[in-house]
Enzyme design. Sequence first.
Site, PDB file in Angstrom:
ATOM      1  N   ASN A 155       8.730  10.671   4.938  1.00 34.26           N
ATOM      2  CA  ASN A 155       8.591  12.061   5.391  1.00 34.26           C
ATOM      3  C   ASN A 155       8.329  12.217   6.891  1.00 34.26           C
ATOM      4  O   ASN A 155       8.623  13.264   7.446  1.00 34.26           O
ATOM      5  CB  ASN A 155       7.528  12.807   4.553  1.00 34.26           C
ATOM      6  CG  ASN A 155       6.163  12.156   4.601  1.00 34.26           C
ATOM      7  OD1 ASN A 155       6.035  11.010   4.983  1.00 34.26           O
ATOM      8  ND2 ASN A 155       5.146  12.884   4.217  1.00 34.26           N
ATOM      9  N   GLU A 250      -2.671   4.313   4.836  1.00 29.82           N
ATOM     10  CA  GLU A 250      -2.756   5.780   4.777  1.00 29.82           C
ATOM     11  C   GLU A 250      -1.925   6.184   3.578  1.00 29.82           C
ATOM     12  O   GLU A 250      -0.701   6.128   3.612  1.00 29.82           O
ATOM     13  CB  GLU A 250      -2.197   6.399   6.065  1.00 29.82           C
ATOM     14  CG  GLU A 250      -3.019   6.089   7.297  1.00 29.82           C
ATOM     15  CD  GLU A 250      -4.403   6.730   7.284  1.00 29.82           C
ATOM     16  OE1 GLU A 250      -4.642   7.627   6.460  1.00 29.82           O
ATOM     17  OE2 GLU A 250      -5.252   6.314   8.097  1.00 29.82           O
ATOM     18  N   CYS A 284       1.590  14.394   3.194  1.00 31.22           N
ATOM     19  CA  CYS A 284       0.391  13.774   2.608  1.00 31.22           C
ATOM     20  C   CYS A 284      -0.761  14.759   2.637  1.00 31.22           C
ATOM     21  O   CYS A 284      -1.584  14.798   1.733  1.00 31.22           O
ATOM     22  CB  CYS A 284       0.030  12.504   3.360  1.00 31.22           C
ATOM     23  SG  CYS A 284      -0.181  12.744   5.124  1.00 31.22           S
TER      24      CYS A 284
HETATM   25  N1  LIG Z   1      -2.028   9.368   4.339  1.00 30.81           N
HETATM   26  C1  LIG Z   1      -0.982   9.476   5.149  1.00 30.81           C
HETATM   27  O1  LIG Z   1      -1.086   9.344   6.361  1.00 30.81           O
HETATM   28  C2  LIG Z   1       0.377   9.744   4.587  1.00 30.81           C
HETATM   29  C3  LIG Z   1       1.362  10.274   5.419  1.00 30.81           C
HETATM   30  C4  LIG Z   1       2.620  10.526   4.871  1.00 30.81           C
HETATM   31  C5  LIG Z   1       2.870  10.233   3.547  1.00 30.81           C
HETATM   32  N2  LIG Z   1       1.891   9.732   2.766  1.00 30.81           N
HETATM   33  C6  LIG Z   1       2.135   9.460   1.358  1.00 30.81           C
HETATM   34  O2  LIG Z   1       3.381   8.801   1.203  1.00 30.81           O
HETATM   35  C7  LIG Z   1       3.955   9.134  -0.047  1.00 30.81           C
HETATM   36  C8  LIG Z   1       5.374   9.575   0.149  1.00 30.81           C
HETATM   37  O3  LIG Z   1       6.070   8.662   0.933  1.00 30.81           O
HETATM   38  P1  LIG Z   1       7.052   7.575   0.300  1.00 30.81           P
HETATM   39  O4  LIG Z   1       7.703   8.137  -0.920  1.00 30.81           O
HETATM   40  O5  LIG Z   1       7.901   7.059   1.399  1.00 30.81           O
HETATM   41  O6  LIG Z   1       5.999   6.477  -0.167  1.00 30.81           O
HETATM   42  P2  LIG Z   1       6.304   5.046  -0.804  1.00 30.81           P
HETATM   43  O7  LIG Z   1       4.980   4.431  -1.075  1.00 30.81           O
HETATM   44  O8  LIG Z   1       7.278   5.138  -1.904  1.00 30.81           O
HETATM   45  O9  LIG Z   1       7.037   4.233   0.355  1.00 30.81           O
HETATM   46  C9  LIG Z   1       6.409   3.993   1.599  1.00 30.81           C
HETATM   47  C10 LIG Z   1       7.083   2.828   2.272  1.00 30.81           C
HETATM   48  O10 LIG Z   1       6.891   1.634   1.509  1.00 30.81           O
HETATM   49  C11 LIG Z   1       8.123   0.950   1.365  1.00 30.81           C
HETATM   50  N3  LIG Z   1       8.047   0.117   0.154  1.00 30.81           N
HETATM   51  C12 LIG Z   1       8.375   0.425  -1.112  1.00 30.81           C
HETATM   52  N4  LIG Z   1       8.115  -0.612  -1.944  1.00 30.81           N
HETATM   53  C13 LIG Z   1       7.600  -1.580  -1.170  1.00 30.81           C
HETATM   54  C14 LIG Z   1       7.097  -2.874  -1.433  1.00 30.81           C
HETATM   55  N5  LIG Z   1       7.070  -3.398  -2.645  1.00 30.81           N
HETATM   56  N6  LIG Z   1       6.634  -3.592  -0.392  1.00 30.81           N
HETATM   57  C15 LIG Z   1       6.621  -3.093   0.846  1.00 30.81           C
HETATM   58  N7  LIG Z   1       7.067  -1.864   1.160  1.00 30.81           N
HETATM   59  C16 LIG Z   1       7.558  -1.126   0.152  1.00 30.81           C
HETATM   60  C17 LIG Z   1       9.132   2.058   1.340  1.00 30.81           C
HETATM   61  O11 LIG Z   1      10.419   1.574   1.641  1.00 30.81           O
HETATM   62  C18 LIG Z   1       8.586   2.965   2.428  1.00 30.81           C
HETATM   63  O12 LIG Z   1       8.945   2.489   3.687  1.00 30.81           O
HETATM   64  C19 LIG Z   1       3.075  10.233  -0.619  1.00 30.81           C
HETATM   65  O13 LIG Z   1       2.226   9.704  -1.586  1.00 30.81           O
HETATM   66  C20 LIG Z   1       2.288  10.710   0.601  1.00 30.81           C
HETATM   67  O14 LIG Z   1       1.077  11.328   0.287  1.00 30.81           O
HETATM   68  C21 LIG Z   1       0.656   9.467   3.259  1.00 30.81           C
END
Ligand SMILES: NC(=O)c1ccc[n+]([C@@H]2O[C@H](COP(=O)([O-])OP(=O)(O)OC[C@H]3O[C@@H](n4cnc5c(N)ncnc54)[C@H](O)[C@@H]3O)[C@@H](O)[C@H]2O)c1
Length: 482
Positions: A155, A250, A284
């Site tokens: 996002n 995060e 998030c």
């Molecule tokens: N707290 C914060 O700062 C913050 C900010 C933005 C989004 N978010 C959270 O992120 C989520 C949405 O984002 P998303 O769908 O991209 O999250 P996600 O956890 O699906 O993916 C995040 C990242 O992890 C990678 N990934 C997936 N599987 C992996 C693995 N096994 N090993 C290493 N990397 C892997 C993905 O390719 C991506 O780059 C929501 O839960 C949101 O709340 C948190």
Amino acid sequence: MAGTGVFEDIIEGDVFKYYTDGEWKKSASGKSVAIINPTTRTTQYKVQACTQEEVNKVMESAKIAQKQWAKTPLWKRAELLHKAAAILKEHKAPIAECLVVRSGDLISYCAEEGVRILGEGKFLVSDSFPGNERTKYCLSSKIPLGVVLAIPPFNYPVNLAVSKIGPALIAGNSLVLKPPTQGAVACLHMVQCFHLAGFPKGLISCVTGKGSEIGDFLTMHPGVNCISFTGGDTGVAISKKAGMVPLQMELGGKDACIVLEDADLDLVAANIIKGGFSYSGQRCTAVKVVLVMESVADALVEKVNAKVAKLKVGPPEDNCDITPVVSESSANFIEGLAKDAKAKGATFCQEYKREGNLVWPLLLDNVRPDMRIAWEEPFGPIVPVIRINSIEEGIHHCNASNFGLQGCVFTKDINKAILISDAMETGTVQINSAPARGPDHFPFQGLKDSGIGSQGITNSINMMTKIKSTVINLPTPSYTMG
Ligand SMILES: NC(=O)c1ccc[n+]([C@@H]2O[C@H](COP(=O)([O-])OP(=O)(O)OC[C@H]3O[C@@H](n4cnc5c(N)ncnc54)[C@H](O)[C@@H]3O)[C@@H](O)[C@H]2O)c1
């Protein structure tokens, strides 16, 4: 347009390349991963499916480059970061202006803050600890960790990448970036800006591929000295598998919006719209549950509904407020939450409507704790309202969540606001505004399943360093005489 002009090198045919050793390369796998357009649900772009062997090579180069970079004067590191920031801002058009200006500023701020805080160390004398004479001087300074692995979410693919890259590089680390597949193209363009700035070969790399193929391989790689991750539950799994390296996590949130009887309801309604529905709820720090005092609930719901009716729903190309969510599985998940709430008797303020990945904005009133939407993160344009009869009830609901990212409270009584803020188990509480990250130098952190450590430029720089001490031992006690 993506992959044109100074970005020509990053694509060949219809597949974007990955970046290693200062060059854009095709993976030996011969395979690619499709990036699906959320609106058309067809393949828009493709990225390389890197192999584990390629990851090993990237890690090797990152290790070598870091050793040289750590010997590069701080002011020179800062100079290159400023250059990258300027190039990023100059080429904002193909990446998307709104994503880039803030990120350019963030990189420059990292350079400036790094020069300040890394230029200082600590000097201790031994006689402040009981039983010691002044025979030892301790000099401590912050040194790099080594190779930082950065994994941002879909996002905010550029901003949440540079919020890791900037601190890592100014602190003398090298950086391996694994972008989210949905968002990889913006990330790759951003990496090219760092390439054009002239950073040494191997210092920054960017590997793309399937999470199942290289995800665990990357996060469990012995060459990684720090993981900075932003995303969902994947982060919890990573934290259990990662070795003895510092983690900055995060993760998700269920940010509560507590509304007291004396709140300015127009302000609250505007913030629920902005906080709950902007980015189609895919933030998030979106408002993910409203906890409103029963006596003002009707009035608030009416005001929010009036604003929901004005939201423009459609494709992003038409500049709509509510656009398709990132994937079909995400839309299915949101639908599951809506169906569960329906079955359990929530009041649907609007009719539930979905076409493909496009989910119409929905306010759910009279939500109760037995409904999934009361606890789960929809990451879509659905906002549940729980009516409460006391402040304690609101705080109890907020603190019963496994998340603890942010929260907000609306009241004109600052004393109550402070008490509520102190009672809420979240990393940040906003008073009279929706939750939000930033400005980027503010500390940003989640408690419980919402994270480990703290972001924010200063905190991230500190987190990406370790302390090194040198102790000077004197043969006889020495006290400064003036
Ligand atoms: N707290 C914060 O700062 C913050 C900010 C933005 C989004 N978010 C959270 O992120 C989520 C949405 O984002 P998303 O769908 O991209 O999250 P996600 O956890 O699906 O993916 C995040 C990242 O992890 C990678 N990934 C997936 N599987 C992996 C693995 N096994 N090993 C290493 N990397 C892997 C993905 O390719 C991506 O780059 C929501 O839960 C949101 O709340 C948190």
